[in-house]
Every structure is written in structure tokens, then in C-alpha cells.
Design an enzyme around this catalytic site. Sequence first.
Site, short mmCIF file in Angstrom:
data_model
loop_
_atom_site.label_atom_id
_atom_site.label_comp_id
_atom_site.label_asym_id
_atom_site.label_seq_id
_atom_site.Cartn_x
_atom_site.Cartn_y
_atom_site.Cartn_z
N ASP B 10 30.34 41.04 47.47
CA ASP B 10 30.73 41.16 46.06
C ASP B 10 30.51 39.79 45.43
O ASP B 10 31.27 38.87 45.70
CB ASP B 10 32.19 41.60 45.98
CG ASP B 10 32.73 41.58 44.54
OD1 ASP B 10 31.94 41.33 43.61
OD2 ASP B 10 33.94 41.82 44.35
N LYS B 73 27.70 34.00 36.60
CA LYS B 73 27.24 35.38 36.52
C LYS B 73 26.97 35.79 35.07
O LYS B 73 26.13 36.64 34.80
CB LYS B 73 28.29 36.29 37.15
CG LYS B 73 27.86 37.71 37.39
CD LYS B 73 28.93 38.42 38.20
CE LYS B 73 28.64 39.88 38.40
NZ LYS B 73 29.72 40.51 39.19
N GLU B 174 29.19 48.01 41.10
CA GLU B 174 30.54 47.67 41.55
C GLU B 174 31.52 48.85 41.50
O GLU B 174 32.21 49.10 42.49
CB GLU B 174 31.07 46.48 40.74
CG GLU B 174 30.39 45.19 41.20
CD GLU B 174 30.41 44.07 40.17
OE1 GLU B 174 31.11 44.21 39.15
OE2 GLU B 174 29.71 43.06 40.39
N ASP B 196 36.83 49.37 36.01
CA ASP B 196 36.60 48.09 36.71
C ASP B 196 36.58 46.95 35.69
O ASP B 196 35.59 46.75 34.99
CB ASP B 196 35.27 48.18 37.47
CG ASP B 196 34.95 46.90 38.23
OD1 ASP B 196 35.71 45.92 38.13
OD2 ASP B 196 33.92 46.89 38.93
#
Lengths: 231, 641
Positions: B10, B73, B174, B196
Site C-alpha cells: 500500500d 503521491k 485501494e 476509503d
Amino acid sequence: MQIAEGVSVPAKCWSCGHEVADGAPFCISCGKVQPPQQANYFAMFGLPPKLDLDVQTLEKQFYRYSRKLHPDLHARASQQEQEWSLTQASLLNDAYRTLKNPLDRTKYLLRLEGVELEDARQLNPSKVPADLLEEVFELNMQLEELRQNQKMGEDDPQLRRDLEAAKNQFAGQLTELDQQMRSRWTAWDAAWEQNDEAKKAASKDAMTALLQRRSYLQNLVRDVDETLGRS
Amino acid sequence: MADERVVGIDLGTTNSLVAFMQGDKPMVIPGEDGLNLVPSVVALNPARPGTLVGNAARITLITAPEKAIYSVKRLMGRGVEDVTEELKFFPFRLVDDIQPGEVLRIRLGDTEFTPPEISAHILRQLKRNAERYFGAPVTQAVVTVPAYFNDAQRQATKDAGRMAGLEVLRLVNEPTAAALAYGLDRQKEGIIAVYDFGGGTFDVSILKLHEGIFEVIATNGDTHLGGDDIDNLLIAIALDDLAGDAGMDVRRQPEAIQAIRKAVIEAKIALSSEPVAQFDIELPHGGRYQREIFREQFEQLIEPVIARTIAPCRDALRDANLTPDQIDEVVLVGGSTRIPAVQRLVSDVFELPRRGKQSRTELNPDEVVALGAAVQANILGGGSKATEDMLLLDVTPLSLGIEALGGVVAKIIQRNSTIPASASESFTTGVDGQTNVAIHVLQGEREMAKDCRSLARFDLKGIPPMSAGLPRIEVKFLIDANGILHVSALELRSGKQAEVSVKPAYGLTDEQVESMILESFDHAEEDIHLRQLVEARNDADTILNALEKAPLSPAWQLLEPDERAKIGALSVELAALKQGDDLQALRAGTEALDKATHRFAELMMDAAVSSAIKGQTMQSADDKLGEGPAAPHPIAQAEFH
């Protein structure tokens, strides 16, 4: 992309040599993924090119085939097999997506049968179905008026209500058309089973006309939605 | 190396994790510091050339912020024109001369890095953690990405893997990974939604679970919405307070901002369980800032941020053709779902209380994505009893289109299509003898090309010269199971494969990626061997040290003389092997000694237990064992494979 008629030479599995049906994505004997051929969505599922199909059975078949073809299950296979799996799985997904949707399925079959369907976005205004002409004309006038109002920053509640009503009426016609389409399917399926070329041609024409009418109605509903939504 | 382990990673905005399937259970691999979470922070090493990653780099963030970077990210697969908003809130120091459409470059100290390179450093750290744990090289991984990541962002993530010496077998979305982790324990059926809300991205996915098939029906999200945004609101308050009341403008002091950032994150976390939290910040250049914030104030403050998750949920439901009451379960993923106000919002959107339901939070929301990635890694690695019926059918989050006449987008693959998915389009020439056709591929839902994300411009070259409109070039677009686009073209009249040259927007060419592969990868084999040797020596030391004290133990006297003799001989042998560098022999020697001492260890355990019964505390029994109470075998060895 004509549907194979008559007898075709059966292919053999590259791995075990067992016979592989035309368009079958994997070998029923050893389970190995086969090289992709010119895709026919019906043949992919081992189905005849008929329209009245059971979506739940199709889903089951889709899951079953996914368990054979999905790239996740071939991550350790040879490069070649991985490529075949990727292509076959994408064809399977494309086929399932197309066949499970009644409208897409009908359009797909018509294209297989050589019918050139017009792009819904680029319909030729001169080919408006005759019985719709008057209504379409009036609706377009009203839409134009509303757009003018919007430009001037004015609002005409009555005009809006009229447009809403017209839109609902067209939406109702759409539902009716979908009902009619079901009976056309039955006609096509019967003609295909009897291999009656004349009936097949008649059925294709009827479905094409229905689809075209549907596209017009859908565009009208969309135009109203877009114009109303803007203010 | 057919049995090499595939790990699940992850790669998060705030934290990253690596996990694998141990038997039928996924587990997170801890780092050297014993912690599961590796903060996604990269810093230049102040001591010597090279970088620091994770907790080690976090200190630099406060002491020398110009040499550290976090939340990279947010920059993956993006262009300079996309990130103007981010630059207001994040101390990203971009190189000045970046042109629109170019890959970003970030300055750390005197060095420039692209976002995939920074991510590669994080991935390499995770890879090392796993190698340390297994005592074996790790070269293949499943890496998770936000479901709503576009093609460029996915490609950038894959490039980062390659730079870190990892073959990315699959990019998994994810929320889908989280669903896999949840679906593992029992065979579930029905419709679930995964909400999420992480550090930098928000995703919502709706899945249908049926006999082990996890079919994503719809997904939606916002790749620029997360806990970071909440932190920024709190930082803004602190900065205003300081500027107003204390008359201290620290906006231009990166050290101060980082100190404030650390404190507000702690306060934010505290407010999930406490009604009130304090900021108490020693500012690096003198001064102190204290403030109290009540949960009510906090909830009012963040309301606009968390409310932005509602529309994607509604859109996903609409695309799935479902109403909220058709959702059987809602799974919460990501650290931001620990905020009670977020949990209430989810309950409202999916109408849970009315139906007597609660959202699911059994699995640690920080770890569940990595655990799911490990499950997918296991499936790709050939599967096991626990995963044999499991299959993931994911979708592409965004529609794929081609720019048509007038700048309009013609959609060729609709969003939420199951991947892999493909589409073919025919193109022709407009001028006699034309040999090139330019094609512009876009991703997005808007009608006009200028409002969509430009993925690439292709030139179809080498078309045989013919009259205008005669050539028929069939272009095949294929979105693979990673959500990444591939293009191939064929001129149908000549049967010639037309050449497709892809210029990825905001991306790196193959050659560029090749040149950025982290240097140490060149030495990876040697590095690994060396590390393994060091570890094997440490293992040998552990057992030899433990045996030094053995004769003092009463259990030693209970052994047969030949058992004692054998242990003695093997110890001498192992001590000798430790000096050499034959890894296999060293491991074998350690294992032999471990076996020979097995009965001794058992006797020691028995003695410890009986002395505990005699009224000694567990603590003193531990001291005798020299190991923690959880160790079943006081000189137990790491497993070797």
C-alpha cells in the site's frame, strides 16, 4: 463479421489437441486459453445470435468464463498465454457488457447483420420520423425561446412547465418503444430459427426503424434536460 | 526462484505498508523499528550521500524541511498546471522551468527528483523490509492505487516500482483491495460499498460479491481530497492566530510550519476520542503557541471538506443503478474514517441507522488496504487454499475518449466498464497521399476535449499513400487489468501494422525510467547476499550467546551427557562457520544447533513454568529465559526457506 453459417472446420487446442468450437475462448478439455479469433460476442458465449436471452444465465456464464480467462489466473503462464488471456478477457468483458444491455445487444446484432446504424449524436435532421415532425418542430421552437430567455436573464415558468410536460411525454414514448422492441426480438428469434431470410430482413428493418426513433426521442429528452438544467 | 514471494504494497499518501500471506492469513511486515507503518516521507541523509525513508526521514522534515518531502503521491502523474492548488498548502519545491505537460521535478537540497523517483525510494524501503523479514530477495509486488487514479497516475506508480527494482505484477484499486481483505474470512454474498478516505485521496467503490467473485459495479472519487486537507485547515487557524494575536508571521518558516503540522495532526487524532484537544507548540525560532480546540469546533471546521465525499458516493450509487438501502454493508477504510463526524456522514449517506446497520471497521483502517494487496499478491502468485475461489473483476474509473472534430470527445470505453476492456475505432485520411494521422486520447467525463485529461497524442505513421478517405486504419485501445491503456493500429487495406508512437502526457519514457532505476538496484544481488549473511550471523550469535549461559541453568543438568556433547560440538562448528561467508553452511549449522537444543529449550520452559508456580513472578522467569513471555522456544530461530 458475418455470423458463421453452415459447417466450419473445427479448430484444435494448441495445447492438448482437443477440438475447440468456433469462437470458444478456452479449451473445454484442458482449460487452456486459446488464441483470440475475430470476435463474435454471441459465439464467445457459445450462444446463437438470438435476442431474447436470459441475463441471469448470461451472468453465470460470464463468471464461469472469467474464472478461466482473467489475466490474474495466468500471471505465471508463458508470455504468449498471458497475452491471449488479456485479449480474451477483454473480449469477454466487452461481450458481456454489450449482451447484457438490451439496447446494446440489439444494435450489436444489427451491426453483425450488416446494418449501418447512425451515430446517435449525428442524426440527420431531414430523416425525422414523419409522425414526430410536428412535435419535434414545436419542441425545438420552445427550446430556442427558453435559450433566448436565459440569455436575457428572464424566466418564463409556463414555458418551463410546458417543456417538462413535453419531455415526460417523450420519455413515456421511450418506455413504449422498449416494450415494442421486445416483440421485435421474438420475431427475429423465430425467423432465425426457421432460417427464413425474408422474415429476418423484415425484422431487421423493423428494429432499425425502432432504434432510430428511439435515438430521436432520447436526443430530445436530453436537449430538454440540458437546456432546463442550464438555468 | 519459482517460489519467490509476491508481496502486497500500500503506497499511501501519508503511510506505506508491505504485507504478505502467511498461510491463510495476510499480515503486515514490520520495519526494522518494529512498526508496521512506514511514513511516506523521503529525506536526504544528512550524514552521508543517499536518502532516508519513513520515521528516520520525519525528523529531517522538522530540522531541515528543504531536504525532505511528504505526500508526494499528490504529485504522481500530474503536470505543473494541475498542482497550483497543492502548492499553496504543501511545501513542494518544484524546479522553476517545468513546462505544461512535462513530468514534475522536485528539489531536495541540491538534487532534483521526479515524483516516481521519490515513490521509488519508499518502495525500495518496503522491499528491504520484506527482504529482511524473509531473508530472501523480493522482486515482485502488487501495489495499490486510488481507484480514481487516471492512466498517467497509474503509469507513474508502475514506473516507481520499476525504479525500485520491483516488477509490479498488478496495480489494484485501494477500495477493492480492502474488500478482498474483508471478504477473506468468510464467504460473503451481496452488495458492499467501500468508503476509503485516506491521507490524500478519497474513493468509493460498490462491489457485488458472489461465490468468491468480487465484481466492482461502480467506482467514484476525488484524488485530491483527504486528511491532508483537514490538517491544512487546522494549520491555517494556527498561522492566523500566530499572525494576529502573537504578531508572529511564521508563514515563511518551513520549520515552524512543520512543527505546527505535527501538532495539529496529533490534535486531530486526539479529537476522534476526546471532546477537546490542545495544541502546544514550541516554535523552532523561539516562542510558543498554545490553543484549545473543542470537537464541536473541529467538526464545524471540517464539515465542508468531508461533505465533498457525498457527491462521489451518490454518483457511484447512480452509476450502479442502486439505492442506498440496497447496500448490504459499508466498509470503512483509511485513517480519516476514524473521525466520528465522517462515520456519521457515511451512516447518513447509506441510511445505515434506519436499517439497523453499522459500518464495518473490524480491520485496522490503516492496514486493510495492504492486507488486501497481499491477498491479491497471493492470487497472482498461484493462489492457495484461502484464495482459490477468489477473483477480482475491477473497472476503469474514467471514460476513455478520442478528440473528434470541433474538440468534442467521442467516448470509446465508458467509465465503470469491467477491465480488461477494449474498443476499436477506424480512422482515415483527409488529404490525398497523407501518411500520418494524429490521434488525441483523453480520459474523463466531460463533453469537450479541453475539459478532459489528455492521456497521450499518437501519430499513426507509415500509412501507404492513397486517395483521401481510402485508407482504413483500425486502432485498438485496450485497458489492461491495471487500468493502463495500450494502443495498437492496423491499416486494413494494406494489412500493414501502422506504427504507433505514444507520447505520454506528464509521463516518463521507457528510457527515462530506465535511467532512473535506483542505483543500488545494480548491486541488489550483492546487497541482498551481504544482508542475508549479516542476518545469518546475527542468528548464529543469538543462539550461541544463549548457550553460553546454558551450563548455569538447572535444565542443562537434566540433559543426557551425549546430548550435551553434541551441543558442544555443534556450537564450536557454528562459531567457525560464522567467520566464513558461506551462507548456506552457516544457515545449516544454525539450524542443526537449534534442533539439537530443542529438548534443552523445552526443559528450560518447564523449569520456568514450575518456578513461576513456586511463587516467582513471571518477570523473573523471563529474566531466566532471556526472552519475552510470548516466545515459546527461548532460542527460537527465524524460519528459513
